[in-house]
Scaffold this active site. Structure first.
Site, PDB file in Angstrom:
ATOM      1  N   GLU A 177      -5.149 -12.625  26.600  1.00 61.23           N
ATOM      2  CA  GLU A 177      -5.981 -12.088  27.681  1.00 61.23           C
ATOM      3  C   GLU A 177      -5.450 -12.518  29.039  1.00 61.23           C
ATOM      4  OE1 GLU A 177      -6.822 -13.911  24.938  1.00 61.23           O
ATOM      5  OE2 GLU A 177      -8.997 -14.018  24.840  1.00 61.23           O
ATOM      6  N   HIS A 191      -2.894 -17.529  26.654  1.00 60.28           N
ATOM      7  CA  HIS A 191      -3.566 -16.618  25.736  1.00 60.28           C
ATOM      8  C   HIS A 191      -3.247 -15.175  26.100  1.00 60.28           C
ATOM      9  CE1 HIS A 191      -6.859 -19.713  24.447  1.00 60.28           C
ATOM     10  NE2 HIS A 191      -5.618 -20.150  24.245  1.00 60.28           N
ATOM     11  N   CYS A 236     -11.743 -17.123  24.464  1.00 57.37           N
ATOM     12  CA  CYS A 236     -12.219 -18.487  24.672  1.00 57.37           C
ATOM     13  C   CYS A 236     -12.959 -18.558  26.009  1.00 57.37           C
ATOM     14  CB  CYS A 236     -11.045 -19.466  24.652  1.00 57.37           C
ATOM     15  SG  CYS A 236      -9.975 -19.354  26.119  1.00 57.37           S
ATOM     16  N   CYS A 252     -10.603 -17.889  29.100  1.00 57.87           N
ATOM     17  CA  CYS A 252     -10.262 -16.472  29.258  1.00 57.87           C
ATOM     18  C   CYS A 252     -11.485 -15.665  29.676  1.00 57.87           C
ATOM     19  CB  CYS A 252      -9.648 -15.919  27.975  1.00 57.87           C
ATOM     20  SG  CYS A 252      -7.973 -16.545  27.689  1.00 57.87           S
TER      21      CYS A 252
END
Length: 142
Positions: A71, A69, A97, A100
């Site tokens: 992040e 992801h 999420c 993260c």
């Protein structure tokens, strides 16, 4: 929040959206910027790990399990630099999420500004529980 902070948040979020365009993912492109003391100290977008093919989805259009992801990419990138994410602000184009969110908490980020609510909001709930300042910044009409 001051008017100046709102203006900065809007600008950094626009930059994160532009950065998301670097993603090779077809289903969703997400960008992230880490900002500390009014300087961008890291950036990231969703995609496969370094050295892997730039294809995020399999033949059934399902995201491959090893896609990172935005992040996570921004946080790991700053970890390899001489900068620290402690007390930084993370700008991300989609709500984090749960995985993260755990990285955000552990990295010392104190503020998260996101621009799109994902259908599962457990990551945002965890950030709030960790007393991280979370701001939802709706996309501006262009």
């Amino acid at each position: 929040m001051t008017e100046k902070q709102q203006l900065l948040d809007s600008r950094y979020m626009r930059m994160a959206r532009i950065w998301a365009e670097n993603s090779h993912c077809d289903r969703r492109k997400v960008g992230a910027l880490l900002v500390k003391n009014h300087m961008i100290i890291s950036d990231g977008y969703n995609g496969t790990p370094s050295g892997f093919e730039n294809k995020c989805e399999d033949e059934n259009n399902v995201s491959k399990p090893y896609v990172l992801h935005a992040e996570a990419n921004a946080i790991t990138k700053v970890a390899r630099s001489h900068n620290s994410s402690d007390s930084a602000t993370l700008y991300v184009t989609a709500s984090p999420c749960i995985e993260c969110a755990k990285l955000i908490i552990q990295s010392g980020i104190k503020r998260v500004v996101f621009g799109e609510q994902y259908r599962i909001m457990d990551g945002v709930e965890l950030l709030i529980r960790a007393e991280i300042d979370v701001v939802y910044l709706e996309k501006e009409v262009e």
